[in-house]
Structure formats: C-alpha cells, structure tokens
Design a protein around this motif. Structure first.
Motif, PDB file in Angstrom:
ATOM      1  N   LEU A 191      28.579  46.027  39.469  1.00 50.05           N
ATOM      2  CA  LEU A 191      29.781  46.360  38.722  1.00 50.05           C
ATOM      3  C   LEU A 191      30.131  45.314  37.656  1.00 50.05           C
ATOM      4  CD1 LEU A 191      32.038  47.665  41.627  1.00 50.05           C
ATOM      5  CD2 LEU A 191      30.653  48.993  40.021  1.00 50.05           C
ATOM      6  N   GLN A 192      29.406  44.187  37.641  1.00 47.61           N
ATOM      7  CA  GLN A 192      29.709  43.150  36.662  1.00 47.61           C
ATOM      8  C   GLN A 192      28.427  42.428  36.260  1.00 47.61           C
ATOM      9  OE1 GLN A 192      33.459  40.721  36.809  1.00 47.61           O
ATOM     10  NE2 GLN A 192      32.002  39.096  37.286  1.00 47.61           N
ATOM     11  N   PRO A 193      28.061  42.416  34.974  1.00 46.25           N
ATOM     12  CA  PRO A 193      26.824  41.761  34.543  1.00 46.25           C
ATOM     13  C   PRO A 193      26.810  40.287  34.934  1.00 46.25           C
ATOM     14  CG  PRO A 193      27.749  43.111  32.778  1.00 46.25           C
ATOM     15  CD  PRO A 193      28.775  43.067  33.872  1.00 46.25           C
ATOM     16  N   PRO A 194      25.657  39.767  35.369  1.00 41.95           N
ATOM     17  CA  PRO A 194      25.571  38.368  35.799  1.00 41.95           C
ATOM     18  C   PRO A 194      26.023  37.362  34.738  1.00 41.95           C
ATOM     19  CG  PRO A 194      23.622  39.569  36.486  1.00 41.95           C
ATOM     20  CD  PRO A 194      24.400  40.495  35.608  1.00 41.95           C
ATOM     21  N   LEU A 195      25.762  37.649  33.461  1.00 41.54           N
ATOM     22  CA  LEU A 195      26.198  36.729  32.408  1.00 41.54           C
ATOM     23  C   LEU A 195      27.717  36.560  32.437  1.00 41.54           C
ATOM     24  CD1 LEU A 195      25.149  35.209  29.694  1.00 41.54           C
ATOM     25  CD2 LEU A 195      26.248  37.144  28.565  1.00 41.54           C
ATOM     26  N   LEU A 196      28.438  37.680  32.546  1.00 42.33           N
ATOM     27  CA  LEU A 196      29.898  37.625  32.568  1.00 42.33           C
ATOM     28  C   LEU A 196      30.401  37.025  33.883  1.00 42.33           C
ATOM     29  CD1 LEU A 196      30.780  41.050  30.901  1.00 42.33           C
ATOM     30  CD2 LEU A 196      30.592  38.791  29.853  1.00 42.33           C
ATOM     31  N   VAL A 225      22.745  31.843  27.222  1.00 48.98           N
ATOM     32  CA  VAL A 225      22.387  32.395  25.922  1.00 48.98           C
ATOM     33  C   VAL A 225      22.577  33.902  25.968  1.00 48.98           C
ATOM     34  CG1 VAL A 225      20.528  32.758  24.235  1.00 48.98           C
ATOM     35  CG2 VAL A 225      20.686  30.584  25.463  1.00 48.98           C
ATOM     36  N   ALA A 226      23.164  34.466  24.916  1.00 49.89           N
ATOM     37  CA  ALA A 226      23.279  35.916  24.783  1.00 49.89           C
ATOM     38  C   ALA A 226      22.759  36.329  23.413  1.00 49.89           C
ATOM     39  CB  ALA A 226      24.728  36.371  24.962  1.00 49.89           C
ATOM     40  N   CYS A 227      21.922  37.351  23.393  1.00 45.22           N
ATOM     41  CA  CYS A 227      21.368  37.883  22.147  1.00 45.22           C
ATOM     42  C   CYS A 227      21.942  39.275  21.898  1.00 45.22           C
ATOM     43  CB  CYS A 227      19.850  37.987  22.224  1.00 45.22           C
ATOM     44  SG  CYS A 227      19.017  36.426  22.562  1.00 45.22           S
ATOM     45  N   GLY A 267      15.737  33.431  35.480  1.00 44.72           N
ATOM     46  CA  GLY A 267      16.523  33.021  34.320  1.00 44.72           C
ATOM     47  C   GLY A 267      17.059  34.145  33.476  1.00 44.72           C
ATOM     48  N   TYR A 268      16.678  35.392  33.790  1.00 37.68           N
ATOM     49  CA  TYR A 268      17.161  36.545  33.028  1.00 37.68           C
ATOM     50  C   TYR A 268      18.412  37.085  33.702  1.00 37.68           C
ATOM     51  CZ  TYR A 268      17.190  41.278  31.004  1.00 37.68           C
ATOM     52  OH  TYR A 268      17.558  42.442  30.377  1.00 37.68           O
ATOM     53  N   LEU A 269      19.477  37.247  32.931  1.00 47.18           N
ATOM     54  CA  LEU A 269      20.767  37.663  33.472  1.00 47.18           C
ATOM     55  C   LEU A 269      21.114  39.105  33.128  1.00 47.18           C
ATOM     56  CD1 LEU A 269      22.773  34.394  32.730  1.00 47.18           C
ATOM     57  CD2 LEU A 269      21.559  35.038  34.830  1.00 47.18           C
ATOM     58  N   GLY A 270      20.118  39.887  32.753  1.00 40.38           N
ATOM     59  CA  GLY A 270      20.343  41.306  32.530  1.00 40.38           C
ATOM     60  C   GLY A 270      20.860  41.640  31.143  1.00 40.38           C
ATOM     61  N   ALA A 271      21.129  42.918  30.955  1.00 35.88           N
ATOM     62  CA  ALA A 271      21.602  43.424  29.668  1.00 35.88           C
ATOM     63  C   ALA A 271      22.806  44.326  29.886  1.00 35.88           C
ATOM     64  CB  ALA A 271      20.488  44.193  28.960  1.00 35.88           C
ATOM     65  N   PHE A 272      23.685  44.338  28.911  1.00 34.65           N
ATOM     66  CA  PHE A 272      24.843  45.245  28.948  1.00 34.65           C
ATOM     67  C   PHE A 272      25.265  45.512  27.515  1.00 34.65           C
ATOM     68  CE2 PHE A 272      26.421  40.943  29.093  1.00 34.65           C
ATOM     69  CZ  PHE A 272      27.518  40.924  28.243  1.00 34.65           C
ATOM     70  N   PHE A 318      21.519  40.722  25.684  1.00 35.74           N
ATOM     71  CA  PHE A 318      20.534  40.255  26.660  1.00 35.74           C
ATOM     72  C   PHE A 318      20.911  38.821  27.022  1.00 35.74           C
ATOM     73  CE2 PHE A 318      18.404  43.642  24.431  1.00 35.74           C
ATOM     74  CZ  PHE A 318      17.664  44.290  25.416  1.00 35.74           C
ATOM     75  N   GLY A 319      21.087  38.547  28.303  1.00 38.94           N
ATOM     76  CA  GLY A 319      21.542  37.237  28.743  1.00 38.94           C
ATOM     77  C   GLY A 319      20.464  36.460  29.474  1.00 38.94           C
ATOM     78  N   VAL A 320      20.394  35.163  29.209  1.00 41.55           N
ATOM     79  CA  VAL A 320      19.463  34.273  29.911  1.00 41.55           C
ATOM     80  C   VAL A 320      20.155  32.932  30.113  1.00 41.55           C
ATOM     81  CG1 VAL A 320      17.431  35.383  28.908  1.00 41.55           C
ATOM     82  CG2 VAL A 320      18.395  33.371  27.803  1.00 41.55           C
ATOM     83  N   THR A 321      19.578  32.102  30.973  1.00 39.42           N
ATOM     84  CA  THR A 321      20.109  30.748  31.142  1.00 39.42           C
ATOM     85  C   THR A 321      19.424  29.811  30.152  1.00 39.42           C
ATOM     86  OG1 THR A 321      18.490  30.018  32.799  1.00 39.42           O
ATOM     87  CG2 THR A 321      20.458  31.172  33.601  1.00 39.42           C
ATOM     88  N   VAL A 322      20.170  28.820  29.697  1.00 38.84           N
ATOM     89  CA  VAL A 322      19.595  27.815  28.802  1.00 38.84           C
ATOM     90  C   VAL A 322      18.450  27.092  29.494  1.00 38.84           C
ATOM     91  CG1 VAL A 322      20.056  25.547  27.767  1.00 38.84           C
ATOM     92  CG2 VAL A 322      21.595  27.467  27.317  1.00 38.84           C
ATOM     93  N   GLU A 323      18.647  26.731  30.767  1.00 42.59           N
ATOM     94  CA  GLU A 323      17.631  25.961  31.480  1.00 42.59           C
ATOM     95  C   GLU A 323      16.297  26.703  31.526  1.00 42.59           C
ATOM     96  OE1 GLU A 323      21.561  25.114  33.758  1.00 42.59           O
ATOM     97  OE2 GLU A 323      20.692  26.697  32.492  1.00 42.59           O
TER      98      GLU A 323
END
Length: 320
Positions: free
Chosen positions: A5-10, A171-173, A201-206, A272-277
């Motif tokens: 119900l909530q994207p990992p980036l958010l 990071v978000a693209c 390291g990939y946080l999914g897309a929304f 598209f979300g990812v971690t900087v690390e």
C-alpha cells in the motif's frame, strides 16, 4: 517494513523529519522532485529543495552566497542569466504561499560539491537526501554503449554517497525513455534495475496520479518555468508534463533527433527508486571521481575509464 500500500521509497522518506530533495543533473532536474516534495509537506515533513545549478553564479547578489559553492536563491535573487531554473522555482513557490528558498550547488567536482552538501546538511539538520534525476541516465554503471550526460549526475551521486552520517540517501528517476536522444538504451536501464533488485537496492516504481493535487501543481510549475524562459524550455519536464496530460508519441517540447524521435508515453510518469549506497556500489568508475574539483576532471576520468574497457555493453532492445 514495507507494504504494497506504500512504495518503499516513500516509506523511507516518511521516517525522516527534514528532507533535502536535490536535482542531481542540473537544469530543471529539481522540478522532477516537486510532486514528492509537495506530498511530503502535506504529510507534515519539513522539505528543502536544491539543485546542481548550470547558471553562472558570477552575477549573483553577494548576499546569496552562504558558503563555498553554495547559494541561497530566492524569488528576488538577481542574475544576468535568462535561464535560471532555481529562481523560477522560487518564484513559483512564493506565488503558491510555499517556502520559497531553493538552494543552488555550483557545478563542480566531487570534493567541493560534497563539502557544500555537508555544509547544507548541517545548516538545515537534514536526515534524508533524495537525489532526483530527470530521465534515468544516473542509473548507468559506466560500461554501457551510451551513458547519456553523466558528469553532473555522477558528481551528485558521488558527493552524497560520501555523506554516511545522513540516515537515508535515496535516488528517484522521473521520465523513463527521455534519455534515448542522448544514446541511452532503456533495455540496459531495466537490466541495471534488475541487478539492483537482486542486491536489495531497488525500491520499486510508482506513478504520479494524473488527478492528484501534486500532479496539478507540477504541471503549473513546469508551465511557469516555460513562460519564464520560453526560448529554452525543459525537454525533460515538458515531456513528463505531456505524459501526465495523456499525450502520446510525437508530443511535448522535444525537437526530433534523427533515429530517436520523441516518444511521450505513460511510463514517463513513473518514479524509479533506488538507494544511493547500492547505486554507487554498482558504478564501475565512481571511485575515480573522489579527488575531482571540476566537472572537466569528471569528464576526463569517465573517458579514461571507458577507453580501458575491452568492450562496451551494446544497446538492448525490448523483446515486445
């Protein structure tokens, strides 16, 4: 713990109290973070906006400078530059009764840029940084046949990767497909995301919902920026805006490029979300940029790395 119900980036950004959203590649990249910034503010978070500035800073008011390579841009900041995205955004923010400071980092090498980031983090008490990229070329690891325009993106990525005391660095693209006219293979973008997925390291897309208040305000901000400098509109943000309006194909502000005609489509509205690390760890030349002080040095380091490669990964077409 994440949820469908909530994207990992958010989810990660909502654990912070004071978030810095910064355009990684300069130009109008900071606008790509505006929908997230507005949503976080509505959720009660303190949000600050920044951008790697292409504008020459020589004509800025002396009072704009708060430290080396770091300027505080307001709606009233004077500059001789006709295209000044940071000031355009500050003016739009003021018109909407929102905090109207936009911080500007000079376009420099990793060493001074990291120092400027560190100074701003301390000044504002930042506990999360979100780098935003208009397009997806920040996801290139360096051995692809086409890298897009990597110098500024990599300066920002390397600078923030060194700020290990900041709890969340993400990071978000926004604008999948836009970098094709810079030679980026989006099949390889997806391959790189799959590798990041395997490594956690990939946080999914929304997507940005077209009928949301954030989308309406984003469209208004992009139109305002275009009106402030109509002779040099943002191709990236204009294309994302066209996709949000439901346009398709040869639409938006992009001029045709032989072999890579504009292709506005709904995927451009996806983050598209990812971690900087994780992203920094997979980049194959980022360590070579550590001692750079200018963007020219970054460009030279990337060119030297690519000359040493026995082969480049060829573009990968979509199979369907």
């Amino acid at each position: 713990m994440t949820s469908l119900l909530q994207p990992p980036l958010l989810t990660r950004l909502l654990t912070a109290e004071r978030v810095l959203i910064a355009g990684a590649g300069g130009g109008h990249d900071v606008y790509a973070g505006l929908p997230i910034a507005l949503a976080l503010r509505a959720a009660g978070r303190e949000v600050h906006l920044a951008n790697l500035a292409f504008t020459h800073h020589y004509g800025l008011d002396g009072g704009a400078w708060v430290g080396p390579q770091l300027a505080r841009i307001t709606p009233d900041t004077r500059s001789a530059e006709p295209k000044f995205p940071e000031r355009s955004l500050a003016r739009w923010l003021r018109a909407h009764q929102l905090p109207d400071t936009v911080w500007a980092f000079a376009s420099v090498g990793v060493k001074p840029l990291r120092a400027a980031y560190r100074a701003l983090v301390r000044r504002l008490g930042i506990d999360a940084i979100l780098l935003v990229d208009g397009g997806t070329d920040i996801l290139m690891r360096g051995d692809e046949a086409g890298l897009g325009t990597p110098e500024e993106d990599m300066a920002s990525l390397a600078a923030v990767a060194g700020l290990r005391n900041v709890p969340q660095r993400l990071v978000a693209c926004l604008g999948f497909g836009i970098d094709a006219h810079h030679g980026v293979s989006h099949g390889l973008v997806l391959e790189n995301l799959a590798a990041l997925q395997r490594e956690g390291g990939y946080l999914g897309a929304f997507s940005v919902p077209a009928d949301s208040p954030e989308a309406a305000l984003y469209l208004d901000a992009v139109a305002h920026a275009r009106d402030e400098c109509p002779e040099r509109p943002s191709i990236v943000q204009g294309s994302v805006a066209a996709a949000l309006r439901g346009e398709f194909g040869d639409a938006g502000p992009a001029e045709p490029v032989p072999g890579s005609e504009p292709f506005v489509n709904p995927l451009m509205t996806l983050y598209f979300g990812v971690t900087v690390e994780a992203l920094a760890a997979r980049n194959r030349y980022l360590d070579r940029l550590e001692g750079t002080t200018t963007t020219r040095e970054i460009a030279s380091a990337i060119a030297d790395f690519r000359e040493e490669l026995p082969r480049l990964r060829p573009a990968r077409a979509f199979p369907h």
